[in-house]
Scaffold this active site. Structure first.
Site, mmCIF file in Angstrom:
data_model
loop_
_atom_site.group_PDB
_atom_site.id
_atom_site.type_symbol
_atom_site.label_atom_id
_atom_site.label_comp_id
_atom_site.label_asym_id
_atom_site.label_seq_id
_atom_site.Cartn_x
_atom_site.Cartn_y
_atom_site.Cartn_z
ATOM 1 N N THR A 1 0.857 -1.203 0.000
ATOM 2 C CA THR A 1 0.000 0.000 0.000
ATOM 3 C C THR A 1 0.884 1.242 0.000
ATOM 4 O O THR A 1 1.977 1.228 0.567
ATOM 5 C CB THR A 1 -0.911 -0.035 1.241
ATOM 6 O OG1 THR A 1 -1.792 -1.156 1.108
ATOM 7 C CG2 THR A 1 -1.734 1.236 1.377
ATOM 8 N N GLY A 2 0.371 2.313 -0.614
ATOM 9 C CA GLY A 2 1.119 3.577 -0.651
ATOM 10 C C GLY A 2 1.479 3.924 -2.083
ATOM 11 O O GLY A 2 1.214 3.156 -3.020
ATOM 12 N N GLY B 1 3.428 1.997 7.829
ATOM 13 C CA GLY B 1 2.121 2.367 8.381
ATOM 14 C C GLY B 1 1.754 3.818 8.166
ATOM 15 O O GLY B 1 0.729 4.265 8.661
ATOM 16 N N ASP C 1 6.271 -4.164 -1.240
ATOM 17 C CA ASP C 1 5.605 -3.095 -0.488
ATOM 18 C C ASP C 1 6.566 -1.921 -0.319
ATOM 19 O O ASP C 1 7.788 -2.068 -0.472
ATOM 20 C CB ASP C 1 5.176 -3.640 0.893
ATOM 21 C CG ASP C 1 4.047 -2.833 1.517
ATOM 22 O OD1 ASP C 1 3.756 -1.725 1.050
ATOM 23 O OD2 ASP C 1 3.463 -3.336 2.493
ATOM 24 N N GLU D 1 -0.505 -5.261 6.025
ATOM 25 C CA GLU D 1 0.819 -5.356 5.375
ATOM 26 C C GLU D 1 1.691 -6.387 6.088
ATOM 27 O O GLU D 1 2.398 -7.171 5.448
ATOM 28 C CB GLU D 1 1.501 -3.987 5.377
ATOM 29 C CG GLU D 1 0.844 -3.003 4.424
ATOM 30 C CD GLU D 1 1.376 -1.584 4.537
ATOM 31 O OE1 GLU D 1 1.276 -0.865 3.541
ATOM 32 O OE2 GLU D 1 1.881 -1.195 5.603
ATOM 33 N N LYS E 1 13.985 7.661 2.087
ATOM 34 C CA LYS E 1 13.480 6.811 3.180
ATOM 35 C C LYS E 1 14.616 6.172 3.990
ATOM 36 O O LYS E 1 14.360 5.541 5.010
ATOM 37 C CB LYS E 1 12.588 5.693 2.607
ATOM 38 C CG LYS E 1 11.428 6.175 1.754
ATOM 39 C CD LYS E 1 10.385 6.855 2.586
ATOM 40 C CE LYS E 1 9.172 7.306 1.820
ATOM 41 N NZ LYS E 1 8.339 6.250 1.301
HETATM 42 C C1 5RP Z 1 1.294 2.153 4.216
HETATM 43 C C2 5RP Z 1 2.760 2.001 4.185
HETATM 44 C C3 5RP Z 1 3.473 2.520 2.991
HETATM 45 O O1 5RP Z 1 4.188 1.482 2.409
HETATM 46 C C4 5RP Z 1 4.395 3.618 3.408
HETATM 47 O O2 5RP Z 1 3.607 4.619 4.063
HETATM 48 C C5 5RP Z 1 5.139 4.227 2.231
HETATM 49 O O3 5RP Z 1 4.262 4.947 1.424
HETATM 50 P P1 5RP Z 1 4.775 5.739 0.149
HETATM 51 O O4 5RP Z 1 5.285 4.739 -0.823
HETATM 52 O O5 5RP Z 1 3.533 6.475 -0.350
HETATM 53 O O6 5RP Z 1 5.828 6.706 0.631
HETATM 54 O O7 5RP Z 1 3.382 1.479 5.074
HETATM 55 O O8 5RP Z 1 0.750 1.704 5.421
#
Ligand code: 5RP
Length: 233
Positions: A29-30, A98, A84, A106, A124
């Site tokens: 997700t994300g 999260g 993910d 997840e 990140k």
């Molecule tokens: C969602 C998550 C996502 O993987 C995390 O927030 C990263 O999101 P993005 O790829 O939009 O930066 O853990 O619960």
């Protein structure tokens, strides 16, 4: 300078190399995971035969729109590969996840997968987890008492910081599992595995966003393409 979106796409493209016909996949997700789902959808349209379990209702909707065949962990309880995103990654592949509020599903999907591959852009990466507030999914019943227990447990280990209920427009953010998220502003988490065990032991905590020792590979999108941490792809 490469844009964050392009770095996410580069990481997603690299992870796609790990997908083979017949695989059972977990879909994260994300925004980064969504880039992967979009690219996967293109491969499916070209004839790739895979089946997937989404980690959120958002991802389920996106995958369905992209024509990806979906299943559930009840029908397909073991998966070959989960791809993910993450909010923070340390040098030994511990994660904070999260930010999108999907951490419980997840983690269940990652746990059911033979391999978890994480795709991120290079913003990140961090020497120590905690720069990103740690999300904890909490059962609404007795949430105030649960939060006090989280605070006590973590302070015993010299970690402290504000614990803030996530809200949208003044109302609590509600997860796909009808629970709330509390973001723990710890700034520095010296021993992620220890903290993970402590928080998980508290009744009322459904799950927390520390993924310690779960990811085997992190694909990092950079200005120059991708860098691989951990097991090669
Ligand atoms: C969602 C998550 C996502 O993987 C995390 O927030 C990263 O999101 P993005 O790829 O939009 O930066 O853990 O619960």
């Amino acid at each position: 300078m490469t844009s964050a979106d392009q770095k996410k796409k580069s990481a997603a493209q690299a992870a796609l190399k790990l997908v083979f016909p017949g695989m059972r996949l977990g879909l994260g997700t994300g925004s980064t995971a969504s880039a992967f789902v979009t690219l996967l959808g293109e491969k499916v349209r070209e004839g790739l035969d895979i089946i997937a379990v989404p980690t959120s209702e958002d991802t389920r909707r996106l995958a369905e729109a992209r024509g990806i065949r979906l299943t559930t962990l009840d029908e397909t309880p073991t998966l070959d590969l989960c791809v993910d995103g993450a909010d923070e990654v340390d040098p030994v592949l511990n994660l904070i996840k999260g930010g999108g509020g999907a951490l419980l599903r997840e983690k269940i999907v990652a746990q059911a997968s033979a391999r978890m591959v994480v795709i991120v852009d290079d913003t990140k990466l961090s020497d120590n987890l905690g720069g990103f507030p740690l999300p904890v999914e909490v059962v609404p019943f007795g949430a105030r008492a649960t939060v006090m227990s989280i605070d006590e447990a973590t302070r015993r280990h010299g970690i402290g910081g504000a614990i803030v209920r996530r809200e949208i427009g003044g109302a609590p953010f509600v997860t796909d599992n009808n629970m709330h998220i509390y973001d723990c502003h710890y700034r520095n988490i010296p021993d992620p595995a220890l903290l993970a065990a402590d928080i998980a032991s508290i009744a009322g905590v459904a799950e927390h966003g520390l993924f310690a020792g779960i990811a085997s590979t992190v694909v990092v999108g950079t200005d120059d393409g991708v860098e691989i941490m951990g097991q090669p792809i």
